[in-house]
Motif scaffolding. Structure first.
Motif, PDB file in Angstrom:
ATOM      1  N   GLN A 100       0.833  -1.202   0.000  1.00  0.00           N
ATOM      2  CA  GLN A 100       0.000   0.000   0.000  1.00  0.00           C
ATOM      3  C   GLN A 100       0.869   1.254   0.000  1.00  0.00           C
ATOM      4  O   GLN A 100       0.540   2.248  -0.668  1.00  0.00           O
ATOM      5  CB  GLN A 100      -0.929   0.003   1.219  1.00  0.00           C
ATOM      6  N   ASP A 104       0.692   4.127  -2.793  1.00  0.00           N
ATOM      7  CA  ASP A 104       0.449   5.516  -2.396  1.00  0.00           C
ATOM      8  C   ASP A 104       1.536   6.467  -2.877  1.00  0.00           C
ATOM      9  O   ASP A 104       1.306   7.680  -2.988  1.00  0.00           O
ATOM     10  CB  ASP A 104       0.328   5.616  -0.875  1.00  0.00           C
ATOM     11  N   CYS A 129      -5.375  -3.765  -1.372  1.00  0.00           N
ATOM     12  CA  CYS A 129      -4.875  -2.396  -1.511  1.00  0.00           C
ATOM     13  C   CYS A 129      -5.899  -1.499  -2.204  1.00  0.00           C
ATOM     14  O   CYS A 129      -6.667  -1.947  -3.058  1.00  0.00           O
ATOM     15  CB  CYS A 129      -3.566  -2.378  -2.292  1.00  0.00           C
ATOM     16  N   THR A 130      -5.871  -0.237  -1.833  1.00  0.00           N
ATOM     17  CA  THR A 130      -6.703   0.761  -2.489  1.00  0.00           C
ATOM     18  C   THR A 130      -5.846   1.567  -3.450  1.00  0.00           C
ATOM     19  O   THR A 130      -4.632   1.691  -3.275  1.00  0.00           O
ATOM     20  CB  THR A 130      -7.349   1.697  -1.463  1.00  0.00           C
ATOM     21  N   GLY A 131      -6.488   2.096  -4.501  1.00  0.00           N
ATOM     22  CA  GLY A 131      -5.765   2.943  -5.435  1.00  0.00           C
ATOM     23  C   GLY A 131      -5.198   2.225  -6.634  1.00  0.00           C
ATOM     24  O   GLY A 131      -4.469   2.830  -7.423  1.00  0.00           O
TER      25      GLY A 131
END
Length: 226
Positions: A100, A104, A129-131
């Motif tokens: 992550q 980021d 994970c985000t994004g």
């Protein structure tokens, strides 16, 4: 071509190293490139450089830094044993936090790809994970351990038909749990993308790369007709 940077893990705040390379031309997106059990080796750095040539800003995090900073193994039996041990001593929750941090650090769209142990970590990133915009996982033997988790982004999987380290039953388990996910099978063994490995297959490696780039292009990383 690249440089070493530091990432602060979202898991425990640990600062791990990473290989970072900027695109050689117009930027198509960011890419988190995940190591094999051997660490961030010259092979991983060369792969990162090659994706940068395709227009991607690449970060390859050194995911064993808590155990041995800058770990980079050869392909000897002793090195393989150490790499396996490090992979077993590195918990998935920690890996997700480290990845992550890499995601980021990149401007969107961000993609992820990885090989061997990194193939399983690619699946993990796609699930947790985000994004991220898309993922491409290569011969991830331990993906089957995570088959109950569902990727949140488009993902494709690559396996070798003659890979003795990944029994067909493991691939079948993934396919049964996620019938909508494309699984590409190649006439090759384990590690067929790496020209350092006995199972290297240039044609299979090229086809898998083209499929990966097409996936990325069709999910925000440019335009593609492949």
């Amino acid at each position: 071509m690249g440089e070493t940077i530091k990432l602060k893990s979202g898991f425990d705040g640990f600062e791990l190293g990473a290989y970072h390379v900027q695109p050689g031309d117009a930027r198509r997106g960011g890419l988190v490139l995940i190591q094999e059990i051997f660490g961030v080796t010259d092979h991983i750095r060369e792969l990162a450089d090659s994706f940068a040539d395709e227009g991607y800003e690449v970060i390859a995090p050194s995911l064993y830094d808590r155990l041995e900073p800058g770990f980079e193994a050869d392909y000897s039996q002793e090195a393989v044993a150490k790499g396996v041990r490090y992979s077993q001593e590195t918990p998935w929750d920690q890996v997700a936090g480290d990845l992550q941090a890499a995601v980021d650090a990149l401007k969107p769209p961000v993609f992820v790809t990885g090989f061997c142990w990194g193939g399983a970590a690619t699946w993990l990133a796609a699930c947790r994970c985000t994004g991220l915009s898309a993922a491409s996982a290569f011969y991830g033997r331990r993906i089957s351990e995570q088959k109950d988790e569902t990727p949140k982004v488009p993902i494709i999987l690559h396996f070798g038909k003659t890979d003795a380290s990944i029994p067909p039953v493991r691939i079948d388990e993934i396919a049964a749990a996620h019938p909508d996910i494309p699984i590409h099978m190649y006439d090759a063994g384990h590690g067929f993308v790496s020209d350092r490995r006995a199972d290297y297959d240039a044609d299979c490696a090229r086809l898998a790369r083209l499929r990966t780039l097409a996936l990325f292009a069709n999910n925000g990383g440019g335009r593609s007709s492949v």
